[in-house]
Enzyme design. Structure first.
Site, PDB file in Angstrom:
ATOM      1  N   ASP A  23      82.712  35.213   6.700  1.00  0.00           N
ATOM      2  CA  ASP A  23      82.218  36.581   6.545  1.00  0.00           C
ATOM      3  C   ASP A  23      81.825  36.856   5.091  1.00  0.00           C
ATOM      4  OD1 ASP A  23      81.640  39.162   7.380  1.00  0.00           O
ATOM      5  OD2 ASP A  23      83.499  39.375   8.491  1.00  0.00           O
ATOM      6  N   ASP A  43      77.720  43.710  14.344  1.00  0.00           N
ATOM      7  CA  ASP A  43      79.045  44.204  14.737  1.00  0.00           C
ATOM      8  C   ASP A  43      78.938  45.118  15.954  1.00  0.00           C
ATOM      9  OD1 ASP A  43      80.415  42.880  12.805  1.00  0.00           O
ATOM     10  OD2 ASP A  43      80.758  44.604  11.504  1.00  0.00           O
TER      11      ASP A  43
HETATM   12  C1  GLA Z   1      83.163  42.266   9.338  1.00  0.00           C
HETATM   13  C2  GLA Z   1      82.694  41.459  10.536  1.00  0.00           C
HETATM   14  C3  GLA Z   1      83.542  41.811  11.740  1.00  0.00           C
HETATM   15  C4  GLA Z   1      84.986  41.524  11.441  1.00  0.00           C
HETATM   16  C5  GLA Z   1      85.411  42.281  10.187  1.00  0.00           C
HETATM   17  C6  GLA Z   1      86.786  41.879   9.742  1.00  0.00           C
HETATM   18  O1  GLA Z   1      82.896  43.608   9.506  1.00  0.00           O
HETATM   19  O2  GLA Z   1      81.337  41.695  10.780  1.00  0.00           O
HETATM   20  O3  GLA Z   1      83.112  41.069  12.856  1.00  0.00           O
HETATM   21  O4  GLA Z   1      85.169  40.141  11.274  1.00  0.00           O
HETATM   22  O5  GLA Z   1      84.536  42.038   9.107  1.00  0.00           O
HETATM   23  O6  GLA Z   1      87.176  42.553   8.616  1.00  0.00           O
END
Ligand code: GLA
Length: 733
Positions: free
Chosen positions: A467, A532
């Protein structure tokens, strides 16, 4: 006109050479051709990029495109150059901009040498002896697709330092018919929004200085004619395979010419070349299609599948994921995670991905980033019991990292507050309570390699969700120079090192959803986390937008909770599952909140995905033209023996009944057994309908490809927010 000109001039096509024995090079693949004028001692220039013209000679194109003096301009027409550098004298915004402390700015590159690296790859060496600048263009078409892959390298051949302010990979001339532009914009949870810009004069400009590919300025665009659509018409697509800062521009000059330029965006002083140093650009992928946007996308998909992705994810099917994020957020625990794994395996998951919250003091997003050891507070026995349990259920184990980031509230930051990117005397912009580490410091990259490597080894990790959740707004390195160019390469190197150390480890590129989705990162990763946002209706649009550049195999696509956590909307399982199937399918929800009936639907969807994923992940993607209330996308096998089309009803319609839909990509003379394989129940809200007439939910009916494509099939009456999956299989006539 002197007709002899056509006979006496020469060109070279697909032949190795070390000097410049000819005036042109021509690369041709499928229906696409690129012709570059490479006369020694003169400016290199693109003469033709478009449909392959097998019966014509490049010299004809030059004569046919002769321009003339016009009032109010230079007395002789000034031809474009590959870089439109200032010294080349072309009007309009410039391309390559380099200087030595304000001097040597008028560079003018001339062809010195041309190498045919292969029959489909030319390397053009140009030089400006005056200012001490060497530029090499590497241009390849194919070998097995019609996408151009282009890079440049710029060498400082002078004694003093050279600053590069702007180095577009190449100034690509645009066919004047392509007056419309589709840019790609978006935001968090709303990625890949295609935005149309009509005919304009002047500049369409997008600048991304987020330090990642970004949600809002995807480095890709499509230019198309007024009459172009999915299955017909000329269009050109461009994508910069780069995960750092970038600039994308289309300049429509007053003289009628237009150029697309894409390249890295440098902060002031960022790209400084000392004597003898070389700058190497990211790759620009450029695609031409004479037959509409589907062909254009298929070329992008092919170059990605064939040249960019490495073999590890191709070696096996794309496994069904279960990701823990939306089920537990930061509320982890051994029993809880094991229970999630049980439920996931029961519906068919093949890989369990433990998301954020397993390490250090990471009980919320305010602390712990950087401390990559298992938290004894939430996993007192370490992760072995969980990992063993996951494996005993037949699943792979994946885990979340955000390597480039640190929370100020972390042991790492307390020990090394100087390890972060910053601009001296300037406050950090608050952004998810975290700072960006400076990976250009060898000790930082070494720390991260060791930390990640230890976890991967200890738990035999199969998959990393990598990430990157903030923009790097003040990217000053150790000596305070801006470093995003070097930082981006350092991220690539770290991933590369880990992949070499663990040849089967797969990596997902995530950045708050799809903010690091590009062909640069996909050289080191296997898929992207598209968004997301798991709202199925939004996903229909997001995935369609992404499909202009990315094939379904690399687009992570998860079934979310009944009420979407981001949009608050509710969708039934049939719709959620169908939407996730046309990507790399997974789940991201608390399965204990679903009814038994819905779990059964989900189980059936996963089984269906497994049965058809070989087709979904290898076939040619087609977006269908349809009314706004529909979103139709499908995949057709390369040999046209089978196809799967998804037809989502995304809103209501004003007519009593919906119309007929027309498929694409089928062989006209083949016979296709046509069936509806989703939803799990007959989808029509009234009966009888075509569902019964053609026994679509039973044994199906055989129709000719020609009829399905050109006559079309009546849609049943269905509710909004529902989705049909048609399966077509060629059978003996
Ligand atoms: C980001 C990612 C999510 C999740 C969060 C965790 O927002 O896009 O899918 O993994 O971080 O903190």
């Amino acid at each position: 006109m002197d007709h002899s000109i056509l006979k006496t001039l020469t060109h070279v096509e697909g032949r190795a050479m070390t000097d410049v024995p000819a005036n042109h090079v021509s690369l041709r693949m499928d229906n696409v051709q690129l012709v570059i004028a490479v006369k020694r001692g003169q400016r290199p220039s693109i003469v033709h990029w478009g449909r392959a013209l097998a019966h014509s000679a490049p010299e004809e194109f030059e004569v046919l495109s002769t321009r003339q003096w016009a009032f109010g301009g230079p007395t002789e027409d000034v031809a474009p150059s590959l870089s439109n550098e200032l010294g080349a004298g072309l009007g309009g915004p410039s391309g390559l901009l380099a200087h030595r402390d304000g001097g040597d700015w008028a560079s003018f590159l001339r062809v010195e040498q041309v190498e045919m690296v292969t029959a489909q790859h030319v390397r053009i060496h140009c030089r400006d002896k005056n200012v001490g600048l060497g530029v090499t263009y590497d241009v390849a078409l194919g070998p097995d697709h019609a996408a151009l892959s282009i890079t440049i390298s710029v060498k400082n051949e002078g004694d003093a330092a050279l600053f590069i302010a702007w180095a577009p990979v190449m100034a690509m001339p645009l066919d004047e018919r392509l007056s419309r532009v589709w840019g790609v914009t978006g935001r968090w949870a709303h990625e890949f929004e295609v935005q149309e810009i009509g005919a304009h004069r002047g500049t369409y400009l997008r600048e991304n200085k987020a330090g990642r590919t970004s949600h809002d300025n995807f480095p890709g665009l499509i230019a198309l004619a007024p009459f172009t659509h999915e299955t017909a018409g000329p269009c050109a697509g461009f994508h910069l395979g780069w995960s750092g800062n970038n600039r994308v521009r289309i300049d429509r000059h007053t003289d009628g010419r237009s150029f697309v330029q894409m390249g890295e965006l440098f902060f002031p002083g960022e790209m400084k070349l000392d004597a003898g140093e070389v700058y190497r650009s990211p790759t620009l992928y450029a695609v031409w299609s004479d037959t509409g946007l589907n062909t254009l996308s298929q070329s992008f998909h092919r170059v990605l599948r064939q040249d960019i992705l490495d073999g590890r994810s191709r070696a096996k099917p794309r496994l069904v994921h279960y990701n823990t994020w939306e089920a537990v957020y930061f509320d982890h625990g051994e029993d809880k995670s094991m229970a999630l794994a049980d439920r996931a395996a029961a519906v068919g998951a093949e890989r369990f991905v433990l998301d954020d919250g397993w390490f250090g003091g990471r009980r919320s997003d305010r602390a712990g980033l950087g401390d990559w050891t298992v938290s004894s507070a939430v996993y007192p026995n370490g992760l072995h019991p969980l990992v063993d349990h996951v494996r005993s259920l037949g699943m792979e184990f994946g885990i979340w990292f955000e390597p480039e980031m640190v929370n100020p509230d972390s042991d790492l930051y307390r020990q090394h507050p100087d390890w972060v990117l910053n601009a001296r005397g300037v406050e950090q912009v608050p952004f998810r309570e975290q700072y960006t580490l400076d990976l250009t410091r060898p000790e930082v990259s070494a720390y991260l390699f060791d930390a990640i490597d230890a976890i991967v080894k200890d738990y035999r990790v199969d998959y990393i969700k990598w990430d990157m959740n903030r923009d790097s707004t003040h990217p000053g390195g150790m000596d305070q120079r801006p470093v995003i160019h070097r930082q981006t390469h350092a991220v690539y190197s770290l991933m590369d090192r880990l992949r070499r150390a663990h040849p089967e480890l797969e990596i997902e590129s995530c950045a708050s959803g799809g903010a690091r989705a590009d062909f640069g990162i996909l050289r080191y990763t296997d898929r992207v986390w598209t968004s997301d946002n798991n709202d199925a209706l939004d996903r229909q649009r997001i995935q369609r937008g992404a499909s202009y550049f990315f094939p379904p195999d690399v687009l992570g696509s998860h079934v979310g909770p009944k009420r979407c956590h981001i949009t608050g909307r509710m969708f039934d399982m049939e719709f959620r599952a169908a939407t996730a199937m046309l990507g790399h399918m997974g789940m991201e929800l608390d399965l204990s909140e679903e009814t038994d009936a819905d779990l059964d639907v989900l189980r059936r969807a996963i089984a269906l995905y497994k049965a058809h994923r070989a087709l979904i992940h290898s076939g040619d993607l087609y977006r269908l033209e349809a009314s706004d209330y529909l979103n139709m996308v499908g995949v057709v096998a390369k040999d046209q023996s089978a196809a799967l089309f998804s037809c989502a009803k995304v809103e209501g319609h004003s007519t009593t009944l919906p119309g007929r839909i027309r498929f694409a990509g089928l062989a006209p003379d083949k016979h296709y057994l046509t069936r509806l394989i989703w939803p799990t129940h007959p989808p029509s809200v009234t009966a009888p309908s075509i569902v019964e007439a053609a026994d679509l939910c039973g044994d199906g009916t055989v129709f000719r490809g020609e009829a399905l494509v050109h006559f079309g099939i009546q849609l049943p009456l269905m509710h909004p927010n529902s989705c049909l999956l048609y399966h077509l299989e060629s059978v003996e006539g």
